[in-house]
Structure formats: structure tokens, C-alpha cells
Design a protein around this motif. Sequence first.
Motif, short mmCIF file in Angstrom:
data_model
loop_
_atom_site.label_atom_id
_atom_site.label_comp_id
_atom_site.label_asym_id
_atom_site.label_seq_id
_atom_site.Cartn_x
_atom_site.Cartn_y
_atom_site.Cartn_z
N ASP A 69 0.82 -1.21 0.00
CA ASP A 69 0.00 0.00 0.00
C ASP A 69 0.85 1.26 0.00
O ASP A 69 0.53 2.25 -0.67
N GLU A 70 1.93 1.25 0.76
CA GLU A 70 2.76 2.45 0.90
C GLU A 70 3.63 2.70 -0.33
O GLU A 70 3.87 3.85 -0.70
N THR A 71 4.13 1.64 -0.95
CA THR A 71 5.04 1.82 -2.10
C THR A 71 4.33 1.76 -3.44
O THR A 71 4.87 2.22 -4.45
N GLY A 72 3.12 1.17 -3.47
CA GLY A 72 2.43 0.97 -4.73
C GLY A 72 3.04 -0.15 -5.56
O GLY A 72 2.74 -0.28 -6.75
N LYS A 73 3.86 -0.98 -4.95
CA LYS A 73 4.53 -2.07 -5.65
C LYS A 73 4.01 -3.42 -5.17
O LYS A 73 3.47 -3.53 -4.07
N LYS A 74 4.21 -4.44 -5.98
CA LYS A 74 3.93 -5.80 -5.55
C LYS A 74 5.09 -6.24 -4.66
O LYS A 74 6.27 -5.98 -4.96
N VAL A 75 4.76 -6.89 -3.56
CA VAL A 75 5.79 -7.39 -2.65
C VAL A 75 5.59 -8.89 -2.48
O VAL A 75 4.49 -9.35 -2.16
N VAL A 76 6.64 -9.67 -2.70
CA VAL A 76 6.57 -11.12 -2.55
C VAL A 76 7.49 -11.56 -1.42
O VAL A 76 8.57 -11.01 -1.22
N LEU A 77 7.03 -12.51 -0.66
CA LEU A 77 7.80 -13.05 0.46
C LEU A 77 8.60 -14.24 -0.01
O LEU A 77 8.05 -15.20 -0.55
N GLN A 78 9.89 -14.17 0.20
CA GLN A 78 10.80 -15.22 -0.27
C GLN A 78 11.30 -16.00 0.94
O GLN A 78 12.19 -15.56 1.65
N LYS A 79 10.68 -17.14 1.22
CA LYS A 79 11.07 -17.98 2.36
C LYS A 79 12.09 -18.98 1.88
O LYS A 79 11.80 -19.85 1.07
N VAL A 80 13.31 -18.85 2.36
CA VAL A 80 14.40 -19.70 1.89
C VAL A 80 14.68 -20.81 2.90
O VAL A 80 14.13 -20.83 4.00
N THR A 81 15.55 -21.72 2.51
CA THR A 81 15.77 -22.92 3.31
C THR A 81 16.81 -22.75 4.40
O THR A 81 16.84 -23.53 5.34
#
Length: 314
Positions: A69-81
Motif C-alpha cells: 500500500d505504501e510503495t504501490g509495488k507488488k511485494v513477494v515473500l521469499q522464504k528460503v531454506t
Amino acid sequence: MSRHLRTHALAAAVLLPMVLTACGSSAADDASSSSGKDNPGTLALAVVPSEDATSTAQHYKPLIELLEDETGKKVVLQKVTNYAAVIEAQRAHKAQIAVYGPLSYIVAKNSGVGLEPIAATILAKGATPGYWSYGFTRSTNKDVGALSDFKGRKVCFVDENSTSGYLYPHAGLLKAGVQDDAYTKVMAGGHDASVLSVVRGNCDVGFSDSTIQQLLINQGKLQKGDLKTVWKSPVIPGSPVAVSTDLSAALRGQLSDIFTKKANADYLKSKGYCDGDDCRIFGYWGYAPVKDSDYKSVRDVCAATGDAQCEAGS
């Protein structure tokens, strides 16, 4: 519709666990190319392992929505091993934002990753960033009451790049006279895994950060009284959020403001991103500003233990 009921399917945005030595095409690739590295249309947030991917996604959902909402960008969560994969994600320009442990941040910095610390977790409003490592065993284990009793035991750590899950425990054991060859070392991979391995009897004793036990109790995965804490570390500087220096100064500044002024339980709740305890991120109230020099004490512990990973790339 309230924000916490939005159906933008965060879970679908969680990238499959991976080791980033052979990255294929992914949403994180788009993050580097959609509108240039300095101002991408998608931001990937990489997170060190603390819980399983589903729980991690739920904990970070309010923060992800706030950032979008604040950046106007899509944000994806990258859960690594593992912890090393977070470092490599930023090195390979696959993650624009990363949640590090203090040690993994230092390792990344020492090895030349272009990053800037902007914030660190705090337990309460107005608090100084910091947390602890706990050493524990099952409550029924009458033979263990101190770190000196870890000798001859099967010991669960988290990861060699974990501050509270390995570095500070290692320093504590050495100070207690327990040398490396005096116990069996097990790397559980996550803070929750270390705790649950002890509960289930796969390890005699273990280490984790100071917030994970309560989180597991809240989730019904651990019963209060299952474990007893026999050691508490000196205070550890708060886990830092670092942004890639690929990003423009303006975007880095905007992200810093979001984390330090809005990414907290009070603000998230007031804006309808979450309810009650769900507004705390892994048990933390929010974030406060930090700088590289705030991690001198971690570097001092590294010097005391001589752990090889502390010197990576330095």
C-alpha cells in the motif's frame, strides 16, 4: 472490506523454498527487471528461517500488505531454506529487502553484499532493539540445569549463521568449559525446529531465540511447561532489516520510514491490517532505526569464538 480479510492470496506469493545457487525464472527475477534495479515494480522480501513457510507467511502478511500500500509495488515473500540463502538472494539481486539475523547480516556485509541496514526488531514501543538466546531442555530432564550439563548431550542448534541459534550459544558453551568435541551438534534449520526437536526427544537440549517458544504455545504446537530454560544469553542487538544498495536513495529512504514509523503493532492494528496479537511480527512490537556500528558487540562475540563463518569474505 477490512484489510486483514483481503483475498490477494499471500500464500501464493511465497516462493518455494530454495537454495539460491541455481535460480530459475521467478517473481524475484521480475523484481530486478520490471522497471530497473533502482526502482523495481516488484520487491522481494527474503526472510531467515524461523518457522515453517505457512506460519512465516501468516506472520508477515500484515507487513507485506503495508509495504504494498505504501510503495504501490507488488511485494513477494521469499522464504528460503537456510540463512546462507538469504545472503545469496541479496548478493544475486534477487531480494531487495532482507530480514537477517545479526550474524548473517555481518557475514553478508563482510562478503561484499551491497546492503544497508534500516531497522531492527523491538519487543515494545520505545524499546531498544535487542533479544536473547535461550538454552533449554525438557522440563522432566532433571540432569540438566546449566550449560555445563550440555556436555555429553545431543545439542540442537538452529544454523551456523544464526546469532541466537548458534553464535551466542557457542560462546556460552565455551565460557562454561564445554568444548566442541564434548557434545553432539545437530543443526535443526529453524528456531521452531530446534524447540520441537527437544520436545520430541530428538535432541537432549537446544537453543533458540527468546520469542519462539511463546509463538509455538500460541499456535498450539507447544504446551506451557514442556520446556525449562537453563540459560539466557547477554542481550543481542536486534535482528536487522537490510535493503539492497541497488535501490534508489529515495526508495531506500521510503522503506526505512515505513519500517520505523508504520511497521508496528499499534499502527497495523489501527489501520485494519490485523487484529490483536496477530499484529506482532514474530512476537515483536515493531522496528527501530539501526546502523552498522550497532552490531559491534556481535563482532566481538565472533572474535571470542573464532567461528569461521564470522570471517566469511572479510
